[in-house]
Write an enzyme that holds these catalytic residues in place. Structure first.
Site, PDB file in Angstrom:
ATOM      1  CB  ALA A  16      -0.941   0.003   1.206  1.00 33.74           C
ATOM      2  CB  THR A  76       8.664  -2.734   3.754  1.00 36.62           C
ATOM      3  OG1 THR A  76       8.816  -2.167   2.441  1.00 36.62           O
ATOM      4  CG2 THR A  76       8.372  -4.227   3.635  1.00 36.62           C
ATOM      5  CB  SER A  99       2.428  -7.947 -14.308  1.00 35.29           C
ATOM      6  OG  SER A  99       3.173  -7.277 -15.304  1.00 35.29           O
ATOM      7  CE1 TYR A 155       6.917  -7.739 -10.688  1.00 32.79           C
ATOM      8  CE2 TYR A 155       6.302  -7.743 -13.010  1.00 32.79           C
ATOM      9  CZ  TYR A 155       6.128  -7.262 -11.721  1.00 32.79           C
ATOM     10  OH  TYR A 155       5.166  -6.320 -11.468  1.00 32.79           O
ATOM     11  CB  ALA A 159       6.182 -14.197  -9.326  1.00 31.67           C
ATOM     12  CE  LYS A 160       3.456  -8.900 -10.131  1.00 35.37           C
ATOM     13  NZ  LYS A 160       2.619  -8.442  -8.994  1.00 35.37           N
ATOM     14  CB  ILE A 163       0.740   1.644 -14.240  1.00 36.90           C
ATOM     15  CG1 ILE A 163      -0.166   0.465 -14.638  1.00 36.90           C
ATOM     16  CG2 ILE A 163      -0.025   2.638 -13.373  1.00 36.90           C
ATOM     17  CD1 ILE A 163      -1.366   0.835 -15.495  1.00 36.90           C
ATOM     18  CD  GLU A 201     -13.144 -14.768 -16.395  1.00 35.94           C
ATOM     19  OE1 GLU A 201     -12.344 -14.297 -17.232  1.00 35.94           O
ATOM     20  OE2 GLU A 201     -13.693 -15.883 -16.523  1.00 35.94           O
TER      21      GLU A 201
END
Length: 245
Positions: free
Chosen positions: A14, A38, A139, A152, A155-156, A185, A234
């Site tokens: 966050a 963190t 992602s 990465y 994992a995604k 983004i 989804e």
């Protein structure tokens, strides 16, 4: 529409651009939010601006006990976890031939394993109350792969598989589990690129622009709402048309 009043949301990662935006939009829609990450100073700043119904719970998800302790803390602060946003993530980019084992393991621990553990923890309460939402932030590279990001991308992509499996297990319990796959983004990471690099990225996107964290937050609010109760398993692709499935 998309009213989240009296819902309790736990949001990981966050303190980053997307996670902070999700926290702000969920709070605006009436949810109680617990912000985890963190960077405690940033979490405190966001929470202070949101005011009432906003809590912080700093945790390092590389600690194997952190997911359990984080959910317990969220329960203490809010009473339950109705919505879980698995947004925490790191990058450890390297070509596969040069990738160190720790850069593979550390990334999967945070980006995938922690998401599984957190989901497992909150599902107990969701099943009992027969309502819940889990949204995993994946992602675009889960669909395309990307040179230098084998860890990465894996994992995604794993998050999407996790989403489908957990959705199948919980669909009859009033729980929906979905993923969002953001494209490029506008975050501090993309703003660190040179203007030439950013221009090259925009050329690959049919809409011609980078997305905003608020675009991802809007998708998350929809998936968390009662209006999306018939959607589960989804992946919502929010990428300006960069990948069309």
């Amino acid at each position: 529409m998309f009213d989240l009043a009296n819902r309790n949301a736990l949001i990981t990662g966050a303190s980053g651009g997307i996670g902070a935006s999700i926290a702000r939009v969920f709070h605006k829609q009436g949810a109680n939010v617990t912000l985890s990450g963190t960077r405690e100073t940033i979490l405190k700043e966001i929470s202070s601006k949101l005011g009432e119904r906003a809590h912080i719970a700093p945790f390092d998800l590389t600690d194997s006990s952190a997911p359990t302790n984080l959910v317990e803390t969220a329960y203490t602060k809010m009473g339950s976890v109705d919505i879980l946003i698995n947004n925490a993530g790191i990058t450890r980019d390297s070509l596969a031939l040069r990738m160190k084992d720790e850069n593979w393991h550390d990334l999967l621990e945070i980006n995938l394993t922690a998401a599984f553990k957190l989901s497992r923890e909150v599902l107990r309460g969701m099943i009992k109350q027969r309502w819940g939402r889990i949204i995993n932030i994946s992602s675009i590279v889960a669909l395309t792969g990307n040179a230098g990001q084998a860890n990465y991308s894996a994992a995604k992509a794993g998050l999407i598989g996790l989403t489908k499996s957990l959705a199948a297990e919980t669909a009859k319990r009033g729980i929906t589990i979905n993923a969002i796959a953001p494209g490029m983004i506008d975050t501090p990471m993309t703003r660190a690129l040179t203007e030439q690099q950013q221009a090259a990225l925009r050329e690959q996107i049919p809409t011609g622009n980078l997305g905003l964290p608020e675009d991802i937050a809007a998708g998350a609010v929809f998936l968390a709402s009662d209006e999306a109760s018939y959607i589960t398993g989804e992946t919502l692709n929010i990428n300006g048309g960069m990948v069309m499935i």
